[in-house]
Scaffold this motif. Structure first.
Motif, PDB file in Angstrom:
ATOM      1  N   GLN A  58       6.917  -9.864  -1.395  1.00 38.30           N
ATOM      2  CA  GLN A  58       5.589  -9.655  -1.974  1.00 38.30           C
ATOM      3  C   GLN A  58       5.580  -8.709  -3.165  1.00 38.30           C
ATOM      4  OE1 GLN A  58       3.647  -8.870   2.141  1.00 38.30           O
ATOM      5  NE2 GLN A  58       2.008  -9.561   0.820  1.00 38.30           N
ATOM      6  N   TYR A  59       6.547  -7.811  -3.239  1.00 38.17           N
ATOM      7  CA  TYR A  59       6.540  -6.790  -4.275  1.00 38.17           C
ATOM      8  C   TYR A  59       7.858  -6.787  -5.031  1.00 38.17           C
ATOM      9  CZ  TYR A  59       2.532  -5.040  -1.664  1.00 38.17           C
ATOM     10  OH  TYR A  59       1.321  -4.937  -1.024  1.00 38.17           O
ATOM     11  N   ARG A  60       7.748  -6.522  -6.331  1.00 37.21           N
ATOM     12  CA  ARG A  60       8.956  -6.372  -7.139  1.00 37.21           C
ATOM     13  C   ARG A  60       9.629  -5.041  -6.795  1.00 37.21           C
ATOM     14  NH1 ARG A  60       7.005  -6.091 -12.954  1.00 37.21           N
ATOM     15  NH2 ARG A  60       5.659  -4.577 -11.904  1.00 37.21           N
ATOM     16  N   ASP A  61      10.915  -4.948  -7.064  1.00 35.45           N
ATOM     17  CA  ASP A  61      11.628  -3.700  -6.819  1.00 35.45           C
ATOM     18  C   ASP A  61      10.989  -2.545  -7.581  1.00 35.45           C
ATOM     19  OD1 ASP A  61      13.377  -4.859  -5.080  1.00 35.45           O
ATOM     20  OD2 ASP A  61      15.017  -5.060  -6.520  1.00 35.45           O
ATOM     21  N   GLU A  62      10.503  -2.812  -8.797  1.00 30.96           N
ATOM     22  CA  GLU A  62       9.886  -1.746  -9.587  1.00 30.96           C
ATOM     23  C   GLU A  62       8.623  -1.232  -8.917  1.00 30.96           C
ATOM     24  OE1 GLU A  62      10.067  -5.133 -12.227  1.00 30.96           O
ATOM     25  OE2 GLU A  62      11.462  -4.810 -10.575  1.00 30.96           O
ATOM     26  N   ASP A  63       7.871  -2.149  -8.274  1.00 29.38           N
ATOM     27  CA  ASP A  63       6.663  -1.709  -7.564  1.00 29.38           C
ATOM     28  C   ASP A  63       7.017  -0.739  -6.439  1.00 29.38           C
ATOM     29  OD1 ASP A  63       5.144  -3.414  -9.152  1.00 29.38           O
ATOM     30  OD2 ASP A  63       5.344  -5.075  -7.734  1.00 29.38           O
ATOM     31  N   LEU A  64       8.112  -1.034  -5.750  1.00 30.16           N
ATOM     32  CA  LEU A  64       8.493  -0.224  -4.592  1.00 30.16           C
ATOM     33  C   LEU A  64       9.095   1.116  -5.003  1.00 30.16           C
ATOM     34  CD1 LEU A  64      10.130  -2.993  -2.359  1.00 30.16           C
ATOM     35  CD2 LEU A  64       7.816  -2.068  -2.212  1.00 30.16           C
ATOM     36  N   ASP A 114      -3.335   5.960  -4.310  1.00 29.52           N
ATOM     37  CA  ASP A 114      -4.665   6.544  -4.129  1.00 29.52           C
ATOM     38  C   ASP A 114      -5.333   6.111  -2.832  1.00 29.52           C
ATOM     39  OD1 ASP A 114      -4.525   7.811  -6.661  1.00 29.52           O
ATOM     40  OD2 ASP A 114      -5.022   5.904  -7.617  1.00 29.52           O
ATOM     41  N   GLY A 115      -4.607   5.364  -2.003  1.00 27.46           N
ATOM     42  CA  GLY A 115      -5.157   4.989  -0.710  1.00 27.46           C
ATOM     43  C   GLY A 115      -5.910   3.675  -0.691  1.00 27.46           C
ATOM     44  N   GLU A 116      -5.883   2.919  -1.789  1.00 27.10           N
ATOM     45  CA  GLU A 116      -6.554   1.623  -1.804  1.00 27.10           C
ATOM     46  C   GLU A 116      -5.668   0.577  -1.124  1.00 27.10           C
ATOM     47  OE1 GLU A 116      -9.637   1.032  -2.870  1.00 27.10           O
ATOM     48  OE2 GLU A 116      -9.764   3.198  -3.220  1.00 27.10           O
ATOM     49  N   PRO A 117      -6.240  -0.252  -0.239  1.00 26.51           N
ATOM     50  CA  PRO A 117      -5.409  -1.241   0.469  1.00 26.51           C
ATOM     51  C   PRO A 117      -4.882  -2.325  -0.462  1.00 26.51           C
ATOM     52  CG  PRO A 117      -7.739  -1.573   0.958  1.00 26.51           C
ATOM     53  CD  PRO A 117      -7.649  -0.294   0.176  1.00 26.51           C
ATOM     54  N   LEU A 118      -3.621  -2.678  -0.291  1.00 25.64           N
ATOM     55  CA  LEU A 118      -2.998  -3.764  -1.038  1.00 25.64           C
ATOM     56  C   LEU A 118      -2.701  -4.950  -0.131  1.00 25.64           C
ATOM     57  CD1 LEU A 118      -0.435  -1.994  -3.411  1.00 25.64           C
ATOM     58  CD2 LEU A 118      -2.542  -3.160  -4.051  1.00 25.64           C
ATOM     59  N   SER A 119      -2.044  -4.675   0.989  1.00 27.79           N
ATOM     60  CA  SER A 119      -1.648  -5.749   1.910  1.00 27.79           C
ATOM     61  C   SER A 119      -1.809  -5.270   3.337  1.00 27.79           C
ATOM     62  CB  SER A 119      -0.187  -6.159   1.684  1.00 27.79           C
ATOM     63  OG  SER A 119       0.028  -6.556   0.354  1.00 27.79           O
ATOM     64  N   ARG A 120      -2.314  -6.161   4.168  1.00 28.91           N
ATOM     65  CA  ARG A 120      -2.352  -5.889   5.596  1.00 28.91           C
ATOM     66  C   ARG A 120      -1.524  -6.947   6.291  1.00 28.91           C
ATOM     67  NH1 ARG A 120      -8.622  -3.923   6.298  1.00 28.91           N
ATOM     68  NH2 ARG A 120      -8.219  -1.790   5.649  1.00 28.91           N
ATOM     69  N   TYR A 121      -0.983  -6.570   7.436  1.00 31.84           N
ATOM     70  CA  TYR A 121      -0.090  -7.451   8.167  1.00 31.84           C
ATOM     71  C   TYR A 121      -0.642  -7.677   9.567  1.00 31.84           C
ATOM     72  CZ  TYR A 121       3.152  -6.641   4.341  1.00 31.84           C
ATOM     73  OH  TYR A 121       3.728  -6.583   3.095  1.00 31.84           O
ATOM     74  N   PRO A 122      -1.667  -8.523   9.671  1.00 27.75           N
ATOM     75  CA  PRO A 122      -2.241  -8.783  10.993  1.00 27.75           C
ATOM     76  C   PRO A 122      -1.266  -9.567  11.863  1.00 27.75           C
ATOM     77  CG  PRO A 122      -3.156 -10.301   9.377  1.00 27.75           C
ATOM     78  CD  PRO A 122      -2.297  -9.326   8.615  1.00 27.75           C
ATOM     79  N   VAL A 123      -1.506  -9.518  13.160  1.00 25.88           N
ATOM     80  CA  VAL A 123      -0.661 -10.261  14.092  1.00 25.88           C
ATOM     81  C   VAL A 123      -0.844 -11.754  13.847  1.00 25.88           C
ATOM     82  CG1 VAL A 123      -0.226 -10.769  16.506  1.00 25.88           C
ATOM     83  CG2 VAL A 123      -0.781  -8.428  15.800  1.00 25.88           C
ATOM     84  N   GLN A 124       0.269 -12.452  13.663  1.00 26.98           N
ATOM     85  CA  GLN A 124       0.244 -13.905  13.484  1.00 26.98           C
ATOM     86  C   GLN A 124       0.825 -14.539  14.741  1.00 26.98           C
ATOM     87  OE1 GLN A 124       2.399 -14.711   9.873  1.00 26.98           O
ATOM     88  NE2 GLN A 124       1.066 -13.444   8.618  1.00 26.98           N
ATOM     89  N   LEU A 125      -0.049 -14.843  15.663  1.00 28.40           N
ATOM     90  CA  LEU A 125       0.388 -15.297  16.982  1.00 28.40           C
ATOM     91  C   LEU A 125       0.050 -16.774  17.151  1.00 28.40           C
ATOM     92  CD1 LEU A 125       1.652 -13.868  19.456  1.00 28.40           C
ATOM     93  CD2 LEU A 125      -0.649 -13.702  20.411  1.00 28.40           C
ATOM     94  N   GLN A 126       1.021 -17.552  17.551  1.00 31.33           N
ATOM     95  CA  GLN A 126       0.764 -18.953  17.851  1.00 31.33           C
ATOM     96  C   GLN A 126       1.657 -19.398  18.995  1.00 31.33           C
ATOM     97  OE1 GLN A 126       1.957 -21.734  14.798  1.00 31.33           O
ATOM     98  NE2 GLN A 126       3.515 -20.354  13.987  1.00 31.33           N
ATOM     99  N   GLU A 164      15.535  -0.056   5.764  1.00 30.35           N
ATOM    100  CA  GLU A 164      16.092  -1.239   5.106  1.00 30.35           C
ATOM    101  C   GLU A 164      15.352  -2.498   5.539  1.00 30.35           C
ATOM    102  OE1 GLU A 164      18.263  -3.873   2.873  1.00 30.35           O
ATOM    103  OE2 GLU A 164      18.021  -1.705   2.672  1.00 30.35           O
ATOM    104  N   LEU A 165      14.971  -2.581   6.808  1.00 30.02           N
ATOM    105  CA  LEU A 165      14.172  -3.719   7.272  1.00 30.02           C
ATOM    106  C   LEU A 165      12.825  -3.747   6.559  1.00 30.02           C
ATOM    107  CD1 LEU A 165      13.526  -6.095   9.163  1.00 30.02           C
ATOM    108  CD2 LEU A 165      12.832  -4.417  10.885  1.00 30.02           C
ATOM    109  N   VAL A 166      12.204  -2.592   6.403  1.00 31.07           N
ATOM    110  CA  VAL A 166      10.925  -2.511   5.681  1.00 31.07           C
ATOM    111  C   VAL A 166      11.095  -3.016   4.258  1.00 31.07           C
ATOM    112  CG1 VAL A 166       9.191  -0.921   4.769  1.00 31.07           C
ATOM    113  CG2 VAL A 166      10.033  -0.634   7.110  1.00 31.07           C
ATOM    114  N   VAL A 213       0.032  -1.729   3.488  1.00 32.98           N
ATOM    115  CA  VAL A 213       0.535  -1.160   2.236  1.00 32.98           C
ATOM    116  C   VAL A 213      -0.659  -0.725   1.407  1.00 32.98           C
ATOM    117  CG1 VAL A 213       1.874  -1.558   0.136  1.00 32.98           C
ATOM    118  CG2 VAL A 213       2.569  -2.638   2.280  1.00 32.98           C
ATOM    119  N   GLN A 214      -0.602   0.518   0.899  1.00 30.49           N
ATOM    120  CA  GLN A 214      -1.675   1.061   0.073  1.00 30.49           C
ATOM    121  C   GLN A 214      -1.130   1.504  -1.275  1.00 30.49           C
ATOM    122  OE1 GLN A 214      -3.270   4.425   2.181  1.00 30.49           O
ATOM    123  NE2 GLN A 214      -4.618   3.188   3.455  1.00 30.49           N
ATOM    124  N   THR A 215      -2.039   1.649  -2.230  1.00 30.37           N
ATOM    125  CA  THR A 215      -1.675   2.284  -3.492  1.00 30.37           C
ATOM    126  C   THR A 215      -1.520   3.783  -3.254  1.00 30.37           C
ATOM    127  OG1 THR A 215      -3.950   2.782  -4.135  1.00 30.37           O
ATOM    128  CG2 THR A 215      -3.092   0.601  -4.713  1.00 30.37           C
TER     129      THR A 215
END
Length: 768
Positions: A374-380, A595-607, A365-367, A591-593
């Motif tokens: 970033q994504y519509r419910d239909e995408d998910l 077929d394994g193509e990258p859609l989104s990456r979540y790098p560390v956002q540190l400040q 549920e957190l995911v 997040v990938q399609t």
């Protein structure tokens, strides 16, 4: 009636009949055209809405990793690997005392494909000594095991499936399915008159429906296009559509579609469709690794997923499985030895897990929520996305075990009715703010109210470190040994009510050093301090630590009169654990399609949002909370050589019990309370703390030993006067100070206090 008249009537009747038949034929043809168009439109191209697949973080193996052989065997079992002395297929392993050989599965990770290979993992005690590829003999630096599929994101009351290709499934599956369900599949044109007649005779003999005459094509049509409602109209449509389907698609395409569409069970709101997900749901392993007795069970379940449910009706399912194995044997699909071996096997169903989203519903549920922006419910739910998360199954299992195991102990100790208490917990990494585990309630498999995300409960004394941090940022006014009054406070709040807080023990303790007031969680000194720095400034500090909720800047804030969910608490304590560096807590890595193509990456956002010096001072005090303060019960469980820091939290009338804290590598927050908000009689130390301490012990956390910032100096302080001390003083404490904020005067007990002789002062002392 004359002959001519009769002839005219016959001509008229024949003409009318022809017209009616023609009209009927036109209507029927139009109906066939409609059905044909519907079949081609729905069956061509993308045929299924594919839910997003959610994966846990993979276990990474490398030399030096602290992992006992038994722990690795446990991890392999969790992934569905089975013991096999020959390592004959992927998903197998061979254990010994100091080495475990593994036939690693292939997997397409976010950074590339990892092929299948055989690996030797050698141990030295409870640590990995080396990794070696058995096929080449070459050493391996780091190896990732295939990650656990922990769930899917599908529509409410929707379908879930894992697509498979006909060429990739074990050959026994399609052959066995045809032998059991439709042995003339490759001969008929969609409808089998022979099967219909055979079923009709069998049903007439029995006096009830004991056999169906539907072909695999008809079953596919029923599942894919029609409802399960029994009627002659539906049966006619089923037959017509089956014939039309066979006109447009070859047998293998139809069979592959059936393998992916057939209904194999129900998992709460989720319908289990297809053999790919069925293998995961029932056996916790890929379809390609199923053995003959497991394939036979899945084929047997097709006839009645509820009636032959192996978890609810194991004996019935076993009999059905053995009947299917007998068909396999009669048809020559398995030999005598395989048949005898397969029928002797237990069901082998993964009884302790329901698979998929039922495994870790709170985390999934957190995911879902973090993806929603970033994504519509239909995408998910439709696009088959592959979501790689931060969940650590070992940490999650440990958190679940201690929440589920400790609550009954607390209920018995307080003579409560079983099931009265609820709990929630969060574990994150110190570096990067990754959510490693999350539990939303004591029923860890129930996808209902998620307390870890949604239970906005008063946090009590968990807020105090941020009050003290606000003051310590003003190093010209405050340090850890600043003396605070422990005196009554009476305040008139904006709405007119008189607020008169008191200490937890209802006692006054006299003036207290600032750090001591935090360590002992004294309310009155905290309120006095908060009034000096201002509630608005405390809110600013909370915001910089990562708090994003709404709170009124009222004096009651100083004692925790603000509601937060456990995940929110983990966010602000993670900033303390990281030395003032804030990273938004995340459950997603990539997040990938499909077929394994990258859609989104979540790098560390540190400040860095809080200054490292004052944070170090607060962390130093929180370390003392667990050694000499309200959290000292931690070391009844944790080894004494593992340094941790933390804070208890208790709300009015013992309604909420909290503990939040961190080690060198983990941040953990535990809440215990009641959903009806009634008192529990549990303080933070007696309720949440035992869960937290057991969790951190079993995670074998790293000791909390932060680097001392350059802005900090360590000085000996005389505990009696709060002034600088040396070996001449009997009771001293080493205290960190922001440079320039430490006392400059020496205590009377210090040797340095004597200093060089001042003649004038000496004469004054002699002659008065």
């Amino acid at each position: 009636m004359s002959r001519n008249r009769r002839r005219t009537l016959w001509v008229f009747a024949a003409t009318a009949l022809i017209l009616v038949l023609s009209a009927g034929l036109i209507v029927f043809s139009a109906y066939l055209v409609k059905l044909d168009r519907e079949i081609r439109e729905r069956f061509a191209g993308v045929r299924w809405a594919l839910p997003a697949q959610v994966y846990a973080a993979p276990l990474e193996l490398y030399a030096g990793l602290g992992l006992a052989p038994a722990d690795l065997v446990h991890e392999l079992g969790r992934l569905g690997y089975r013991e096999d002395p020959h390592l004959a297929s992927t998903g197998t392993y061979l254990p010994s005392r100091t080495q475990i050989d593994i036939h690693v599965r292939p997997f397409r990770f976010w950074d590339g494909e990892q092929p299948a290979f055989k690996l030797a993992v050698r141990f030295s005690g409870n640590r990995i000594d080396s990794l070696q590829r058995l096929d080449s003999g070459e050493p391996a630096d780091i190896v990732r095991l295939d990650p656990m599929l922990i769930g899917s994101i599908y529509p409410r009351h929707g379908e879930d499936r894992v697509l498979v290709r006909l060429a990739e499934v074990p050959p026994l599956l399609p052959a066995g399915l045809i032998a059991v369900e439709d042995r003339h599949f490759y001969e008929h044109a969609g409808v089998s008159l022979r099967a219909i007649l055979r079923a009709t005779l069998a049903n007439l003999r029995a006096g009830r429906v004991v056999q169906g005459g539907s072909t695999i094509t008809q079953q596919l049509v029923k599942n894919f296009f029609l409802t399960s409602r029994q009627s002659w109209t539906r049966k006619l449509n089923e037959a017509l559509m089956a014939v039309l389907l066979e006109r447009h698609y070859d047998k293998d395409e139809i069979l592959e579609a059936y393998l992916n569409e057939v209904h194999l069970g129900q998992d709460g709101n989720r319908a289990i469709h297809g053999f790919g997900l069925g293998a995961q749901f029932y056996f916790n392993k890929p379809l390609s690794e199923l053995q003959p007795h497991e394939i036979a069970l899945l084929v047997g379940v097709v006839k009645g997923p509820s009636y032959y449910n192996p978890r609810r009706n194991p004996q019935r399912a076993l009999e059905r499985r053995n009947l299917v194995l007998a068909v396999f044997h009669e048809e020559g699909l398995i030999d005598d030895q395989t048949f005898a071996h397969a029928t002797a096997q237990p069901l082998g169903v993964d009884a302790g897990r329901a698979g998929g989203i039922e495994r870790y519903p709170a985390f999934v549920e957190l995911v879902r929520r973090q993806l929603r922006g970033q994504y519509r419910d239909e995408d998910l739910t439709d696009e088959g996305l592959r979501i790689f998360t931060t969940l650590n199954p070992r940490v999650q299992e440990t958190l679940e075990r201690h929440i589920v195991g400790t609550l009954p102990e607390l209920e018995r100790a307080r003579k409560m009715k079983a099931g009265t208490l609820e709990a929630a917990g969060v574990v994150t990494s110190v570096d990067g703010g990754e959510v490693l585990a999350l539990v939303g309630g004591r029923d860890v498999r129930f996808p209902g109210f998620n307390r870890a995300l949604d239970a906005q409960r008063p946090i009590g004394s968990l807020v105090k470190p941020f009050v003290y941090l606000t003051a310590l940022e003003r190093s010209g006014e405050f340090n850890l040994y600043t003396i605070l009054p422990d005196e009554p406070v009476d305040l008139r709040l904006p709405h007119g009510k008189l607020w008169s807080p008191a200490n937890y023990d209802r006692q006054l303790h006299g003036p207290q050093p600032l750090y001591r007031a935090l360590v002992q969680s004294l309310n009155l000194p905290t309120v006095h301090l908060g009034l000096r720095v201002g509630a608005e400034q405390v809110v600013r500090t909370l915001r910089r630590a990562g708090y994003s909720g709404d709170v009124q800047p009222l004096p009651s804030l100083f004692l925790g009169a603000l509601g937060m969910a456990p995940l929110d608490v983990a966010q602000i304590y993670a900033t303390l654990a990281a030395g003032g560096f804030q990273a938004p807590l995340t459950a997603i890595r990539e997040v990938q399609t499909r077929d394994g193509e990258p859609l989104s990456r979540y790098p560390v956002q540190l400040q860095q949002t809080l200054p490292d010096g004052p944070v170090y001072l607060v962390d130093w005090a929180l370390r003392r909370v667990v050694t000499e303060g309200t959290g000292r019960g931690v070391y009844a469980t944790l080894p004494a050589d593992i340094a941790v820091a933390g804070k208890t939290g208790t709300t009015d009338d013992y309604r909420d019990s909290w503990f939040a804290g961190f080690s060198g590598d983990r941040v953990a927050v535990i809440w215990v309370g009641r959903d009806d908000n009634q008192p529990t009689g549990l303080s933070g130390a007696s309720g949440a703390l035992p869960v937290w301490a057991r969790l951190m012990r079993d995670l074998r956390v790293q000791s909390f030993e932060p680097i001392v910032p350059e802005s900090i100096e360590m000085l000996l302080i005389d505990m009696q006067t709060g002034l600088r001390a040396d070996a001449g003083c009997a009771e001293v404490i080493e205290v960190p100070f922001v440079r320039g904020s430490a006392p400059v005067d020496w205590a009377p007990c210090a040797y340095e206090h004597e200093g060089p002789i001042d003649p004038l002062q000496w004469l004054r002392e002699i002659f008065g």
